[in-house]
Structures are given as structure tokens and as C-alpha cells.
Scaffold this motif. Structure first.
Motif, mmCIF file in Angstrom:
data_model
loop_
_atom_site.group_PDB
_atom_site.id
_atom_site.type_symbol
_atom_site.label_atom_id
_atom_site.label_comp_id
_atom_site.label_asym_id
_atom_site.label_seq_id
_atom_site.Cartn_x
_atom_site.Cartn_y
_atom_site.Cartn_z
ATOM 1 N N TRP A 121 -53.553 -2.120 38.055
ATOM 2 C CA TRP A 121 -53.117 -3.411 37.510
ATOM 3 C C TRP A 121 -53.796 -3.683 36.170
ATOM 4 O O TRP A 121 -53.144 -4.097 35.211
ATOM 5 N N LEU A 125 -50.787 -3.251 33.727
ATOM 6 C CA LEU A 125 -49.980 -4.456 33.894
ATOM 7 C C LEU A 125 -50.637 -5.757 33.451
ATOM 8 O O LEU A 125 -49.939 -6.751 33.250
ATOM 9 N N SER A 126 -51.936 -5.789 33.345
ATOM 10 C CA SER A 126 -52.611 -7.067 33.134
ATOM 11 C C SER A 126 -52.178 -7.746 31.842
ATOM 12 O O SER A 126 -52.016 -8.971 31.789
ATOM 13 N N TRP A 129 -48.813 -9.410 32.286
ATOM 14 C CA TRP A 129 -48.678 -10.200 33.515
ATOM 15 C C TRP A 129 -48.150 -11.613 33.273
ATOM 16 O O TRP A 129 -47.306 -12.094 34.045
ATOM 17 N N ARG A 133 -44.993 -13.148 35.349
ATOM 18 C CA ARG A 133 -45.204 -14.323 36.194
ATOM 19 C C ARG A 133 -44.288 -15.463 35.774
ATOM 20 O O ARG A 133 -43.773 -16.213 36.613
#
Length: 303
Positions: A121, A125-126, A129, A133
Motif C-alpha cells: 500500500w 497506492l498511498s 489514495w 477514496r
């Protein structure tokens, strides 16, 4: 899990494209590789439910990923062995690797999997994100409105072409036949982005009944705000530039895009050095705003 599966298979997402070199490099870590080894391959039809803990309701949104990683680490050994040994043996077309079996039997697999997810992550992906979201939150708001106006059945039937509500049962088109009694279980609807266009059902864990469905309008809004400039400056900085048509403080930006103030400050400093944002002091606050040059870059990227 969807992004890791795609990365491990050297695939491309229909909307979000290539997972990228950072995601692939993350696979070199043994804990990430172990995590990938528990994902379905070549027609397998099962992801161990312990890898996708049912979303909770107690944690704040910013803490949800940490909560779920902690729940992976806390999985009981008996539950892990049932899912990793028994269920993969039933649903997979391949045997479990001997090295993976040994780690599972050692009682240390939970810690390795939690670490692998946290690392993947962070690596892959961070940074993006907040964008993911935002898509999920918009979908939740839309579904809540539909439920309030038209009832649960219509909302459920509109989630995906493979899903339907028969009045007393949820039907899901899959390449296998089965009927599961979920009486007394809460039905949790979990919108996803990177699993698009698939629907995933999670019912093997006692007490859980989760439908992971693709959030609406995947790709419809992508690149509209920040465009291809994200390929140059990165997703987080592109999102900041897109939001800086109005002067904003670091704290306000952190709340709006879902990053910590320290992370926002770091990105703003880089954008300021590149002369893409200006900053002025207004009382206790320093306000940032994109420059005319940055506005031109955003406009060109959209075109």
C-alpha cells in the motif's frame, strides 16, 4: 488486493492502466510476494477472506487501512489454516506452494501478510489514495440517496448487471452454482475502484456477508481535474494544483485531499520551488494558490 493481483500478473487495469514500476518493485519484498501467492491465478475463484477484512464502522476514514491491516495480523491460526489450506484446496486449480504452507503452519503468516499489505500500500497506492477514496465516498453518497428515495431493493439491483434482488434473495451471476443461507447476517455493501468491473462476494467467514461492487462512474471523472499533468508531477501534487484555484492553507488542503499536513507541506514546498504555486501570509495562516503557468499546464493536460 485487486491492484496487487494485477501487478503480479503483469496486467493492466482497463481504466487506471499499468500498475507501474513502484508496484512491481514492491513484489521483490518477501512479505509482498507471500501476499501475492495467496491471490487467485489462472482461473482460481477464491481469495482468502482474511486478506479483505470486512470494513468496520468504528475507525475514522483515515485510520481504516490501519485497522484492517491490524485485523489481518490478529486472525486466529485455526481460521487462517481453514482458509489457506481447506478453501484454496477446494477452489484453486493449483496446489499451495510448499514454502507458503510452511509459513502458514509456523503461526507467523499473519504478521508477514499484514506487513506485506502495509508495504505494498505504501509503495504502490498511498500517493493516489485520496483520489480513490473520493470516488468511493461519492458512490456511497449516491447509493444512500437511492435507498432513501426508492428503497433497498432497487439500490441493490442497480449495483451491477450481474447482481439482482429477488425480494427474498440476492442473486449473483457466477461461473459456479451455489446457494448460501445468510439469514441473520448483516449485508455489507463495499464499493471498490481497482476491482472494476468485477463483483466479489465474501461469505465464507462466519457472520460476514460482503458484496464488493465497482463504484459508479469509474473513469468518467478521471483526469478531468488534474489531467495528464499527474504523469509529470504525481497524483498528489496534481490534486493540489487542481484544488488551488482558490487560495488555501495547508490544513485546509490536508482535509480536502485526505493527506497529513506534513505531507501536504512537503508537496507544496516542491511546487513552490517549481514556481507552480505562490504563497502569501494572511494573519496566522500561509495561503497557497496556483500560478498562471500551473493553470495553463492543467488546461493543456485536460485538452
Amino acid at each position: 488486493m485487486a491492484w496487487l493481483k494485477l501487478t503480479a500478473a503483469s496486467g493492466r487495469h482497463p481504466v487506471f492502466g499499468d500498475p507501474g514500476p513502484l508496484a512491481r518493485a514492491s513484489l521483490a519484498h518477501p512479505d509482498v510476494a507471500l501476499l501475492a501467492d495467496l491471490l487467485p491465478q489462472n482461473g482460481d475463484t477464491y481469495i482468502p477472506d482474511l486478506l479483505t477484512p470486512q470494513p468496520g464502522t468504528d475507525a475514522q476514514r483515515s485510520e481504516l487501512i490501519d485497522e484492517q491491516i491490524a485485523r489481518i495480523e490478529a486472525v486466529a491460526q485455526d481460521d487462517l489454516e481453514t482458509q489457506v489450506f481447506t478453501y484454496t484446496g477446494t477452489h484453486w486449480n493449483r496446489p499451495l506452494r510448499a514454502a507458503t504452507r510452511r509459513i502458514a503452519e509456523s503461526g507467523r503468516m499473519q504478521r508477514h501478510l499484514a506487513n506485506g499489505l502495509a508495504r505494498f500500500w505504501r509503495d504502490a497506492l498511498s500517493e493516489g489514495w485520496p483520489e480513490l477514496r473520493s470516488i468511493i465516498e461519492q458512490d456511497i453518497a449516491h447509493r444512500a440517496t437511492v435507498i432513501a428515495a426508492h428503497g433497498f431493493g432497487q439500490a441493490l439491483g442497480a449495483l451491477h448487471p450481474d447482481l439482482d434482488w429477488a425480494g427474498d434473495a440476492v442473486t449473483l451471476a457466477k461461473p459456479w452454482d451455489g446457494e448460501i443461507d445468510v439469514t441473520g447476517r448483516d449485508l455489507v455493501l463495499a464499493p471498490g475502484v481497482l476491482n472494476w468491473p468485477d463483483v466479489i462476494v465474501q461469505v465464507d467467514t462466519p457472520g460476514q456477508f460482503v458484496l464488493y461492487y465497482p463504484a459508479q462512474r469509474i473513469g468518467a471523472e478521471r483526469d478531468r481535474r488534474s489531467g495528464r499533468i499527474s504523469q509529470v508531477v504525481g497524483n498528489a501534487r496534481a490534486a493540489l494544483l487542481a484544488d488551488l484555484g482558490t487560495a488555501r492553507s495547508t490544513a485546509e488542503l490536508a482535509t480536502r485531499i485526505g493527506c497529513t499536513p506534513g505531507t501536504v507541506s512537503y508537496h507544496l514546498s516542491a511546487l513552490h520551488r517549481a514556481r507552480l504555486v505562490t504563497k502569501v501570509r494572511d494573519g496566522r495562516y500561509v495561503l497557497y494558490r496556483r500560478t498562471a503557468h500551473a493553470a495553463d499546464l492543467l488546461q493543456e493536460a485536460r485538452g
